[in-house]
Design a protein around this motif. Structure first.
Motif, PDB file in Angstrom:
ATOM      1  N   VAL A   1       0.895  -1.307   0.117  1.00 31.80           N
ATOM      2  CA  VAL A   1      -0.036  -0.024  -0.021  1.00 31.80           C
ATOM      3  C   VAL A   1       0.932   1.134  -0.033  1.00 31.80           C
ATOM      4  O   VAL A   1       0.850   2.030  -0.752  1.00 31.80           O
ATOM      5  CB  VAL A   1      -1.071   0.065   1.140  1.00 31.80           C
ATOM      6  N   LEU A   2       1.888   1.142   1.006  1.00 33.33           N
ATOM      7  CA  LEU A   2       2.620   2.594   1.188  1.00 33.33           C
ATOM      8  C   LEU A   2       3.778   2.575   0.313  1.00 33.33           C
ATOM      9  O   LEU A   2       4.491   3.509   0.005  1.00 33.33           O
ATOM     10  CB  LEU A   2       2.895   2.509   2.596  1.00 33.33           C
ATOM     11  N   GLY A   3       4.345   1.377  -0.201  1.00 40.86           N
ATOM     12  CA  GLY A   3       5.462   1.494  -1.034  1.00 40.86           C
ATOM     13  C   GLY A   3       6.853   1.009  -0.169  1.00 40.86           C
ATOM     14  O   GLY A   3       6.640   1.226   1.289  1.00 40.86           O
ATOM     15  N   GLY A   4       7.849   0.611  -0.640  1.00 37.00           N
ATOM     16  CA  GLY A   4       8.955   0.077   0.213  1.00 37.00           C
ATOM     17  C   GLY A   4       9.907  -0.606  -0.686  1.00 37.00           C
ATOM     18  O   GLY A   4      10.048  -0.305  -2.121  1.00 37.00           O
ATOM     19  N   GLU A   5      10.728  -1.373  -0.255  1.00 35.59           N
ATOM     20  CA  GLU A   5      11.681  -2.179  -0.807  1.00 35.59           C
ATOM     21  C   GLU A   5      11.565  -3.652  -0.093  1.00 35.59           C
ATOM     22  O   GLU A   5      11.268  -3.817   0.958  1.00 35.59           O
ATOM     23  CB  GLU A   5      13.165  -1.627  -0.504  1.00 35.59           C
ATOM     24  N   VAL A   6      12.075  -4.442  -0.812  1.00 36.61           N
ATOM     25  CA  VAL A   6      12.048  -5.987  -0.472  1.00 36.61           C
ATOM     26  C   VAL A   6      13.419  -6.598  -1.014  1.00 36.61           C
ATOM     27  O   VAL A   6      13.912  -6.035  -2.105  1.00 36.61           O
ATOM     28  CB  VAL A   6      10.793  -7.039  -1.027  1.00 36.61           C
ATOM     29  N   ARG A   7      13.721  -7.718  -0.629  1.00 35.70           N
ATOM     30  CA  ARG A   7      14.841  -8.366  -0.907  1.00 35.70           C
ATOM     31  C   ARG A   7      14.614  -9.394  -1.895  1.00 35.70           C
ATOM     32  O   ARG A   7      13.691 -10.254  -1.502  1.00 35.70           O
ATOM     33  CB  ARG A   7      15.860  -9.065   0.162  1.00 35.70           C
ATOM     34  N   VAL A   8      15.179  -9.379  -3.232  1.00 34.67           N
ATOM     35  CA  VAL A   8      14.770 -10.434  -4.331  1.00 34.67           C
ATOM     36  C   VAL A   8      16.172 -11.396  -4.482  1.00 34.67           C
ATOM     37  O   VAL A   8      17.080 -10.866  -4.659  1.00 34.67           O
ATOM     38  CB  VAL A   8      14.211  -9.625  -5.319  1.00 34.67           C
ATOM     39  N   PRO A   9      16.089 -12.755  -4.409  1.00 37.54           N
ATOM     40  CA  PRO A   9      17.356 -13.383  -4.804  1.00 37.54           C
ATOM     41  C   PRO A   9      17.565 -13.196  -6.501  1.00 37.54           C
ATOM     42  O   PRO A   9      16.580 -13.326  -7.303  1.00 37.54           O
ATOM     43  CB  PRO A   9      16.634 -14.656  -4.545  1.00 37.54           C
ATOM     44  N   THR A  10      18.392 -13.144  -6.777  1.00 34.68           N
ATOM     45  CA  THR A  10      19.039 -13.346  -8.295  1.00 34.68           C
ATOM     46  C   THR A  10      20.284 -14.588  -8.449  1.00 34.68           C
ATOM     47  O   THR A  10      20.782 -14.896  -7.483  1.00 34.68           O
ATOM     48  CB  THR A  10      19.646 -11.978  -8.789  1.00 34.68           C
ATOM     49  N   ILE A  11      20.561 -14.678  -9.386  1.00 32.90           N
ATOM     50  CA  ILE A  11      21.576 -15.749  -9.741  1.00 32.90           C
ATOM     51  C   ILE A  11      22.999 -15.322  -9.232  1.00 32.90           C
ATOM     52  O   ILE A  11      23.919 -15.937  -9.163  1.00 32.90           O
ATOM     53  CB  ILE A  11      21.755 -16.131 -11.121  1.00 32.90           C
ATOM     54  N   ASP A  12      23.136 -13.925  -9.295  1.00 29.16           N
ATOM     55  CA  ASP A  12      24.197 -13.149  -8.535  1.00 29.16           C
ATOM     56  C   ASP A  12      24.063 -12.809  -7.061  1.00 29.16           C
ATOM     57  O   ASP A  12      25.180 -12.115  -6.632  1.00 29.16           O
ATOM     58  CB  ASP A  12      24.661 -11.927  -9.340  1.00 29.16           C
ATOM     59  N   GLY A  13      22.953 -13.284  -6.530  1.00 26.72           N
ATOM     60  CA  GLY A  13      22.976 -12.970  -4.867  1.00 26.72           C
ATOM     61  C   GLY A  13      21.769 -11.951  -4.785  1.00 26.72           C
ATOM     62  O   GLY A  13      21.100 -11.576  -5.764  1.00 26.72           O
ATOM     63  N   ASP A  14      21.428 -11.861  -3.628  1.00 25.38           N
ATOM     64  CA  ASP A  14      20.047 -10.944  -3.265  1.00 25.38           C
ATOM     65  C   ASP A  14      20.445  -9.648  -3.645  1.00 25.38           C
ATOM     66  O   ASP A  14      21.548  -9.091  -3.274  1.00 25.38           O
ATOM     67  CB  ASP A  14      19.737 -11.263  -1.814  1.00 25.38           C
ATOM     68  N   VAL A  15      19.459  -8.997  -3.809  1.00 26.03           N
ATOM     69  CA  VAL A  15      19.217  -7.445  -4.262  1.00 26.03           C
ATOM     70  C   VAL A  15      18.048  -6.795  -3.599  1.00 26.03           C
ATOM     71  O   VAL A  15      17.111  -7.703  -3.363  1.00 26.03           O
ATOM     72  CB  VAL A  15      19.438  -7.154  -5.897  1.00 26.03           C
ATOM     73  N   HIS A  16      18.006  -5.464  -3.453  1.00 26.08           N
ATOM     74  CA  HIS A  16      16.809  -4.633  -3.242  1.00 26.08           C
ATOM     75  C   HIS A  16      15.963  -4.237  -4.319  1.00 26.08           C
ATOM     76  O   HIS A  16      16.747  -3.910  -5.333  1.00 26.08           O
ATOM     77  CB  HIS A  16      17.437  -3.611  -2.382  1.00 26.08           C
ATOM     78  N   LEU A  17      14.591  -4.553  -4.286  1.00 25.66           N
ATOM     79  CA  LEU A  17      13.771  -4.350  -5.215  1.00 25.66           C
ATOM     80  C   LEU A  17      12.698  -3.035  -4.683  1.00 25.66           C
ATOM     81  O   LEU A  17      12.239  -3.455  -3.690  1.00 25.66           O
ATOM     82  CB  LEU A  17      13.169  -5.418  -5.841  1.00 25.66           C
ATOM     83  N   ARG A  18      12.458  -2.028  -5.461  1.00 29.54           N
ATOM     84  CA  ARG A  18      11.697  -0.722  -5.088  1.00 29.54           C
ATOM     85  C   ARG A  18      10.279  -1.737  -5.445  1.00 29.54           C
ATOM     86  O   ARG A  18       9.959  -1.981  -6.390  1.00 29.54           O
ATOM     87  CB  ARG A  18      11.817   0.293  -5.624  1.00 29.54           C
TER      88      ARG A  18
END
Length: 375
Positions: free
Chosen positions: A232-249
């Motif tokens: 609802v408010l927006g933010g960031e989450v951690r997402v796995p990739t083949i090169d390691g976890d990254v932050h996604l808006r």
């Protein structure tokens, strides 16, 4: 088992008939790894005149250079091994030159004898309908010589070739797909006669599925959980990739099932010579799975959600702990009203989008909240 296995390579020799599986072919091109296939006129003329080709007995006698057969093997790979590339060992049993007799097929001090049927040529001329065709000699198998049983090498039985267990290191390129094969030149069977080139090793990878990633070509697909308030408010989450976890808006007002694209976060695109499209990487697609609170709400959380239900225009208060399973007409109408609220109010944004809009409106106009309070 950390090693791959050959796709059926029986040991031993069936007497004078040669090696099992010496005939046939495989739809691959040159040692460069390109895919081949189709009809080759050289195979036809090689069969007629004894010229060199894989598995052609008598190629040395016919003047051509014989080439050994390819060996096929399978190798188990994980998703990340296929994505990032890996070097692994595979066990094979290729045909090799017999060491005790150096490929001659005779005991020390003995030599093959010239074939009396073909005079050592390895071929016999067949005349038919005005045409002359050279065919491999049936007595010596096209070698131009023969070995007496008492003079045959004890290790290879006069064949001059044996099967030998070997371990070969295979380099799997990053981004390889399941229907692709990797060719290792010079690790296949030695030619049955003469000193021609050895065939290649063709390795096919079998992939174990990943619990996190799915792939389609060079693109990768994952799903991630997003708390409802962050959707609802927006933010960031951690997402796995083949090169390691990254932050996604996460944009404000994100709906369940929405997707985000992370460019150049997929698998490497293979070179066209290996069956790929070549250049750069694929993309990663992230599916947003909005999570709702589990169990009944209590305290301030319950009051806030009840207040939100009132702001949405619900005519009746939601009772905590009620399942809504009742035979009365009133309960059916209440369930229908709740469903309408969840589906949104005309704008197709759903409950989360409506909550976000309502929060922004209340911040922009404090008098509205005051009037509702008086009521």
């Amino acid at each position: 088992d950390q090693f791959g296995q050959t796709d059926g390579a029986p040991g031993g020799f069936p007497g004078a008939g040669g090696f099992p599986g010496a005939g046939g072919g495989f739809p691959w091109g040159s040692d460069g790894g390109g895919m081949g296939g189709g009809f080759d006129a050289n195979d036809l003329f090689g069969a007629m005149f004894g010229q060199g080709r894989p598995g052609a007995r008598g190629a040395g006698a016919g003047g051509g250079m014989e080439m050994g057969e390819d060996v096929r093997a399978s190798l188990g790979l994980t998703f990340m091994e296929a994505a990032k590339g890996v070097s692994k060992k595979v066990r094979i049993r290729p045909v090799v030159v017999c060491s005790p007799c150096s490929g001659k097929g005779t005991k020390p001090g003995k030599s093959p004898k010239t074939c009396r049927a073909c005079g050592g040529r390895g071929t016999r001329i067949l005349q038919q309908g005005g045409f002359h065709m050279a065919m491999p000699c049936g007595e010596c198998g096209g070698t131009g010589s023969s070995i007496s049983p008492g003079d045959a090498c004890g290790s290879c039985g006069g064949e001059g070739r044996v099967r030998e267990m070997r371990e070969v290191t295979v380099t799997i390129p990053p981004g390889v797909e399941e229907d692709m094969r990797v060719r290792v030149a010079g690790e296949g069977d030695a030619p049955l006669h003469g000193g021609g080139r050895r065939g290649g090793l063709l390795v096919r990878g079998g992939f174990a599925p990943s619990s996190t990633f799915r792939r389609q070509g060079s693109d990768v697909y994952v799903s991630t959980s997003v708390p409802w308030w962050k959707a609802v408010l927006g933010g960031e989450v951690r997402v796995p990739t083949i090169d390691g976890d990254v932050h996604l808006r996460v944009p404000a007002g994100t709906q369940p099932g929405d997707s985000a694209v992370m460019r150049q976060r997929g698998l490497p695109r293979l070179h066209p010579a290996l069956g790929g499209t070549g250049g750069g990487k694929g993309d990663q697609y992230v599916e947003m799975k909005v999570t709702l609170p589990k169990g009944p709400l209590e305290g301030e959380k319950l009051k806030m959600m009840q207040r939100f239900a009132e702001l949405e225009g619900g005519a009746e208060e939601v009772k905590p702990g009620k399942s809504g399973k009742s035979g009365s007409g009133g309960d059916k109408r209440e369930l229908h009203t709740s469903a309408a609220s969840i589906n949104g109010k005309g704008e197709g944004k759903g409950i989360l989008g409506s909550l976000f809009d309502r929060v922004k409106a209340r911040k922009a106009d404090p008098s509205e909240a005051e009037e509702e309070k008086k009521e």
